[in-house]
Design a protein around this motif. Structure first.
Motif, PDB file in Angstrom:
ATOM      1  N   LEU A   2       0.822  -1.210   0.000  1.00 25.97           N
ATOM      2  CA  LEU A   2       0.000   0.000   0.000  1.00 25.97           C
ATOM      3  C   LEU A   2       0.857   1.261   0.000  1.00 25.97           C
ATOM      4  N   VAL A   3       1.931   1.235   0.757  1.00 24.49           N
ATOM      5  CA  VAL A   3       2.823   2.397   0.821  1.00 24.49           C
ATOM      6  C   VAL A   3       3.500   2.613  -0.533  1.00 24.49           C
ATOM      7  N   ASP A   4       4.020   1.548  -1.113  1.00 28.04           N
ATOM      8  CA  ASP A   4       4.769   1.658  -2.367  1.00 28.04           C
ATOM      9  C   ASP A   4       3.883   1.941  -3.575  1.00 28.04           C
ATOM     10  N   LEU A   5       2.759   1.255  -3.675  1.00 26.38           N
ATOM     11  CA  LEU A   5       1.959   1.337  -4.892  1.00 26.38           C
ATOM     12  C   LEU A   5       0.894   2.427  -4.871  1.00 26.38           C
ATOM     13  N   LEU A   6       0.391   2.767  -3.684  1.00 27.60           N
ATOM     14  CA  LEU A   6      -0.626   3.812  -3.603  1.00 27.60           C
ATOM     15  C   LEU A   6      -0.060   5.139  -3.126  1.00 27.60           C
ATOM     16  N   LEU A   7       1.228   5.135  -2.760  1.00 28.83           N
ATOM     17  CA  LEU A   7       1.929   6.339  -2.336  1.00 28.83           C
ATOM     18  C   LEU A   7       1.266   7.007  -1.136  1.00 28.83           C
ATOM     19  N   VAL A   8       0.992   6.214  -0.112  1.00 31.17           N
ATOM     20  CA  VAL A   8       0.462   6.743   1.143  1.00 31.17           C
ATOM     21  C   VAL A   8       1.469   6.445   2.249  1.00 31.17           C
ATOM     22  N   SER A   9       1.355   7.142   3.350  1.00 36.63           N
ATOM     23  CA  SER A   9       2.314   6.962   4.442  1.00 36.63           C
ATOM     24  C   SER A   9       2.035   5.674   5.217  1.00 36.63           C
ATOM     25  N   GLY A  10       3.056   5.182   5.869  1.00 31.95           N
ATOM     26  CA  GLY A  10       2.924   3.966   6.668  1.00 31.95           C
ATOM     27  C   GLY A  10       1.965   4.130   7.830  1.00 31.95           C
ATOM     28  N   GLY A  41      -2.527  14.885 -10.486  1.00 31.46           N
ATOM     29  CA  GLY A  41      -2.091  14.462 -11.808  1.00 31.46           C
ATOM     30  C   GLY A  41      -1.142  13.283 -11.819  1.00 31.46           C
ATOM     31  N   HIS A  42      -1.144  12.487 -10.800  1.00 28.85           N
ATOM     32  CA  HIS A  42      -0.291  11.288 -10.746  1.00 28.85           C
ATOM     33  C   HIS A  42      -1.138  10.104 -11.229  1.00 28.85           C
ATOM     34  N   TRP A  43      -1.158   9.894 -12.540  1.00 30.75           N
ATOM     35  CA  TRP A  43      -2.118   8.993 -13.166  1.00 30.75           C
ATOM     36  C   TRP A  43      -1.848   7.522 -12.881  1.00 30.75           C
ATOM     37  N   THR A  44      -0.594   7.113 -12.811  1.00 33.76           N
ATOM     38  CA  THR A  44      -0.303   5.713 -12.498  1.00 33.76           C
ATOM     39  C   THR A  44      -0.720   5.395 -11.075  1.00 33.76           C
ATOM     40  N   ALA A  45      -0.441   6.297 -10.158  1.00 35.10           N
ATOM     41  CA  ALA A  45      -0.846   6.091  -8.766  1.00 35.10           C
ATOM     42  C   ALA A  45      -2.362   6.190  -8.624  1.00 35.10           C
ATOM     43  N   ALA A  46      -3.044   6.867  -9.546  1.00 35.09           N
ATOM     44  CA  ALA A  46      -4.506   6.941  -9.517  1.00 35.09           C
ATOM     45  C   ALA A  46      -5.133   5.675 -10.107  1.00 35.09           C
ATOM     46  N   ALA A  47      -4.458   5.065 -11.059  1.00 34.10           N
ATOM     47  CA  ALA A  47      -5.010   3.873 -11.709  1.00 34.10           C
ATOM     48  C   ALA A  47      -5.096   2.690 -10.752  1.00 34.10           C
ATOM     49  N   ARG A  48      -4.115   2.539  -9.886  1.00 32.83           N
ATOM     50  CA  ARG A  48      -4.104   1.385  -8.984  1.00 32.83           C
ATOM     51  C   ARG A  48      -5.264   1.380  -7.996  1.00 32.83           C
ATOM     52  N   PRO A  49      -5.539   2.475  -7.277  1.00 36.68           N
ATOM     53  CA  PRO A  49      -6.706   2.420  -6.385  1.00 36.68           C
ATOM     54  C   PRO A  49      -8.019   2.289  -7.148  1.00 36.68           C
ATOM     55  N   TYR A  50      -8.081   2.878  -8.341  1.00 44.85           N
ATOM     56  CA  TYR A  50      -9.289   2.735  -9.154  1.00 44.85           C
ATOM     57  C   TYR A  50      -9.520   1.272  -9.523  1.00 44.85           C
ATOM     58  N   LEU A  51      -8.478   0.623 -10.028  1.00 42.89           N
ATOM     59  CA  LEU A  51      -8.615  -0.777 -10.432  1.00 42.89           C
ATOM     60  C   LEU A  51      -8.845  -1.692  -9.240  1.00 42.89           C
TER      61      LEU A  51
END
Length: 126
Positions: A2-10, A41-51
């Motif tokens: 979750l930290v690496d792929l969604l770019l959220v803090s631990g 505008g971080h589209w790759t990081a937006a695609a993962r939570p969407y999918l």
């Protein structure tokens, strides 16, 4: 993941998974993460939570209808490979795994993508 792929803090991840009592996240939280990533505008990081939200609402739905297991995020690590996965077979395995719970007499729900089960049933019966 979750930290690496969604770019959220631990700390946020710890709070969110702790609130769900295990390695699950709320679908509403994924929608919030998606909206935040779209705004910056971080589209790759937006695609993962969407999918992941899409998978949690359809193919890998569980009886809670509000949570998804974070293990499914690993399949979204490399977005260029997701088209090569056998999602239908994976959804059937997921439903089969939950079929034992659905057979218990006091349960009234079946987890999984029931539409897929209906379509496959049409092909095998006809």
């Amino acid at each position: 993941m979750l930290v690496d792929l969604l770019l959220v803090s631990g700390e946020v991840v710890g709070a969110k998974t702790g609130h769900c009592h295990g390695p699950y996240v709320r679908l509403s939280w994924l929608r919030d993460i998606y909206q935040c990533r779209c705004q910056i505008g971080h589209w790759t990081a937006a695609a993962r939570p969407y999918l992941l939200h899409l998978l949690g609402c359809t193919l890998f739905a569980n009886r809670s209808t509000t949570h998804i297991h974070v293990v499914f995020l690993d399949s979204l690590r490399d977005l260029s490979q997701t088209g090569r996965y056998a999602w239908g077979a994976t959804a059937l395995v997921h439903m089969y795994d939950h079929l034992n719970d659905a057979c218990i007499s006091n349960n009234r729900q079946l987890a999984g993508y029931i539409t897929l089960l209906q379509v496959i049933n049409m092909f095998f019966i006809s």
